[in-house]
Design an enzyme around this catalytic site. Structure first.
Site, PDB file in Angstrom:
ATOM      1  N   HIS A  54      47.425  67.419  36.508  1.00 55.47           N
ATOM      2  CA  HIS A  54      47.136  66.188  37.247  1.00 55.47           C
ATOM      3  C   HIS A  54      47.482  66.391  38.707  1.00 55.47           C
ATOM      4  O   HIS A  54      48.055  67.421  39.085  1.00 55.47           O
ATOM      5  CB  HIS A  54      47.842  64.971  36.635  1.00 55.47           C
ATOM      6  CG  HIS A  54      49.335  64.976  36.723  1.00 55.47           C
ATOM      7  ND1 HIS A  54      50.128  65.914  36.078  1.00 55.47           N
ATOM      8  CD2 HIS A  54      50.201  64.159  37.380  1.00 55.47           C
ATOM      9  CE1 HIS A  54      51.400  65.656  36.328  1.00 55.47           C
ATOM     10  NE2 HIS A  54      51.481  64.595  37.122  1.00 55.47           N
ATOM     11  N   HIS A  56      49.522  65.055  41.019  1.00 53.06           N
ATOM     12  CA  HIS A  56      50.791  64.819  41.722  1.00 53.06           C
ATOM     13  C   HIS A  56      51.269  66.084  42.426  1.00 53.06           C
ATOM     14  O   HIS A  56      51.113  67.199  41.914  1.00 53.06           O
ATOM     15  CB  HIS A  56      51.857  64.294  40.749  1.00 53.06           C
ATOM     16  CG  HIS A  56      51.652  62.861  40.365  1.00 53.06           C
ATOM     17  ND1 HIS A  56      52.186  62.302  39.228  1.00 53.06           N
ATOM     18  CD2 HIS A  56      50.947  61.872  40.981  1.00 53.06           C
ATOM     19  CE1 HIS A  56      51.832  61.012  39.157  1.00 53.06           C
ATOM     20  NE2 HIS A  56      51.075  60.738  40.200  1.00 53.06           N
ATOM     21  N   ASP A  58      54.046  67.486  42.899  1.00 55.80           N
ATOM     22  CA  ASP A  58      54.977  68.406  42.233  1.00 55.80           C
ATOM     23  C   ASP A  58      54.280  69.224  41.129  1.00 55.80           C
ATOM     24  O   ASP A  58      54.934  69.955  40.380  1.00 55.80           O
ATOM     25  CB  ASP A  58      56.203  67.660  41.671  1.00 55.80           C
ATOM     26  CG  ASP A  58      55.852  66.639  40.615  1.00 55.80           C
ATOM     27  OD1 ASP A  58      54.902  65.847  40.826  1.00 55.80           O
ATOM     28  OD2 ASP A  58      56.509  66.626  39.555  1.00 55.80           O
ATOM     29  N   HIS A  59      52.939  69.117  41.069  1.00 63.46           N
ATOM     30  CA  HIS A  59      52.146  69.923  40.124  1.00 63.46           C
ATOM     31  C   HIS A  59      51.080  70.762  40.820  1.00 63.46           C
ATOM     32  O   HIS A  59      50.579  71.721  40.235  1.00 63.46           O
ATOM     33  CB  HIS A  59      51.509  69.017  39.057  1.00 63.46           C
ATOM     34  CG  HIS A  59      52.552  68.288  38.270  1.00 63.46           C
ATOM     35  ND1 HIS A  59      52.903  68.635  36.981  1.00 63.46           N
ATOM     36  CD2 HIS A  59      53.370  67.262  38.617  1.00 63.46           C
ATOM     37  CE1 HIS A  59      53.886  67.855  36.572  1.00 63.46           C
ATOM     38  NE2 HIS A  59      54.194  67.003  37.551  1.00 63.46           N
ATOM     39  N   HIS A 113      49.804  58.552  32.325  1.00 63.10           N
ATOM     40  CA  HIS A 113      50.672  58.831  33.478  1.00 63.10           C
ATOM     41  C   HIS A 113      49.824  58.718  34.749  1.00 63.10           C
ATOM     42  O   HIS A 113      50.194  58.033  35.696  1.00 63.10           O
ATOM     43  CB  HIS A 113      51.282  60.219  33.322  1.00 63.10           C
ATOM     44  CG  HIS A 113      52.107  60.674  34.480  1.00 63.10           C
ATOM     45  ND1 HIS A 113      53.280  60.061  34.846  1.00 63.10           N
ATOM     46  CD2 HIS A 113      51.941  61.696  35.363  1.00 63.10           C
ATOM     47  CE1 HIS A 113      53.789  60.679  35.901  1.00 63.10           C
ATOM     48  NE2 HIS A 113      52.997  61.669  36.240  1.00 63.10           N
ATOM     49  N   ASP A 137      52.983  65.907  32.694  1.00 62.17           N
ATOM     50  CA  ASP A 137      53.890  64.758  32.643  1.00 62.17           C
ATOM     51  C   ASP A 137      53.437  63.725  31.603  1.00 62.17           C
ATOM     52  O   ASP A 137      53.741  62.537  31.736  1.00 62.17           O
ATOM     53  CB  ASP A 137      53.963  64.064  34.010  1.00 62.17           C
ATOM     54  CG  ASP A 137      54.700  64.888  35.051  1.00 62.17           C
ATOM     55  OD1 ASP A 137      55.282  65.929  34.707  1.00 62.17           O
ATOM     56  OD2 ASP A 137      54.692  64.472  36.229  1.00 62.17           O
ATOM     57  N   HIS A 175      58.913  69.029  33.293  1.00 64.97           N
ATOM     58  CA  HIS A 175      60.209  68.657  33.886  1.00 64.97           C
ATOM     59  C   HIS A 175      61.357  68.870  32.907  1.00 64.97           C
ATOM     60  O   HIS A 175      61.178  68.706  31.692  1.00 64.97           O
ATOM     61  CB  HIS A 175      60.222  67.175  34.303  1.00 64.97           C
ATOM     62  CG  HIS A 175      59.335  66.865  35.474  1.00 64.97           C
ATOM     63  ND1 HIS A 175      59.763  66.940  36.773  1.00 64.97           N
ATOM     64  CD2 HIS A 175      58.036  66.489  35.518  1.00 64.97           C
ATOM     65  CE1 HIS A 175      58.769  66.616  37.587  1.00 64.97           C
ATOM     66  NE2 HIS A 175      57.697  66.329  36.848  1.00 64.97           N
TER      67      HIS A 175
HETATM   68 FE    FE Z   1      55.776  65.632  37.671  1.00 60.62          FE
HETATM   69 ZN    ZN Z   2      53.328  63.417  37.583  1.00 58.42          ZN
END
Ligand code: FE
Ligand code: ZN
Length: 257
Positions: A54, A56, A58-59, A113, A137, A175
């Site tokens: 996805h 985001h 942090d990905h 999410h 996530d 995570h």
């Molecule tokens: Fe994340």
């Molecule tokens: Zn995420």
């Protein structure tokens, strides 16, 4: 195909898929490029694919730099994420298949999410192989992602798809949230002996600074409250609500935890 787990940012995991026979690698959700480049250098492998779950940051935060270092890399993501994943070239939908080395992943559409989230599932194809699920996530060890762009109905549908995979599937979530997730789980599913045992084990692992990812899907089915919306104990904790309402209640409690 070997899966190598790399720690990134404060609590993210990046997964490098490595085929030593062809000296190639793929990466799932590169939060940042640096640890991936270090590992590729160490392996002397070239990067052929970026699999994003996805959009985001942090990905996908490492996408651009990895593309600069490996101009031939192919960047995959969900079709609904069009315009949100840096460098995305392939737009995947439920049921699509993607290949890496000798393995083929099935794309599972798991909105909730985010509205575009996908998971990659590599089923075992030969004796000795295990199923590998890269779920970003959506499903966490002991938990699930927050509903930023989706509804409880969508998330229950998405998690139902993941829950139907075999018990020995390895769950590679993005995570290290497991200990806090299980601490919360005990507040809604207190009589679950398997959950208590798992909590004790995870607490000991984390005190030794060990990673708790991957987990096994069979363990998740027995101990993760976000896969247990149809269990009488959880439905009664939620005041005898139906499955979606029970899930929504658990999610709401976790948001406040
Ligand atoms: Fe994340
Ligand atoms: Zn995420």
């Amino acid at each position: 195909m070997q899966v190598i787990r790399l720690a990134a940012l404060s609590d993210n995991y990046i997964f490098v898929l490595h085929d030593p026979n062809q000296n190639i690698a793929a990466v799932v959700d590169p939060a940042e490029a640096k640890p991936v480049l270090q590992k590729l250098n160490e392996l002397k492998a070239s990067l052929v694919a970026i699999f994003n779950t996805h959009h985001h940051n942090d990905h996908v935060g490492g996408n651009r730099e990895l593309m600069q270092q490996f101009p031939d890399v192919t960047v995959y993501g969900g079709a609904e994420d069009k315009g949100r994943i840096p460098g995305q070239q392939v737009f995947l939908q439920q049921g699509d298949r993607v290949e890496f080395a000798q393995r083929t992943a099935e794309v599972i559409f798991v909105p909730g999410h985010t509205r575009a989230h996908i998971a990659y599932y590599f089923p075992p194809e030969n004796p000795g192989e295990t199923g590998e699920l890269f779920c970003g996530d959506t499903l966490f060890a002991g938990g699930c992602g927050r509903l930023f762009e989706g509804t409880p109905t969508q998330m229950v549908d998405s998690l139902s798809k993941l829950r139907s995979l075999p018990d020995d599937t390895r769950v590679w979530c993005a995570h290290e949230y497991t200990l806090n997730n299980l601490k919360f789980a005990l507040t809604v599913d207190a009589q679950n002996a398997d959950l208590q045992t798992r909590y004790d084990e995870v607490k000991a692992s984390r005190s030794r600074k060990e990673a708790t990812v991957p987990s096994l899907l069979g363990v998740e089915k027995h101990t993760n409250p976000f896969l247990r919306w149809d269990q009488p104990a959880l439905q009664s904790a939620a005041n005898n609500r139906d499955s979606v309402q029970t899930f929504a209640w658990i999610r709401g409690m976790k948001d406040k935890f």
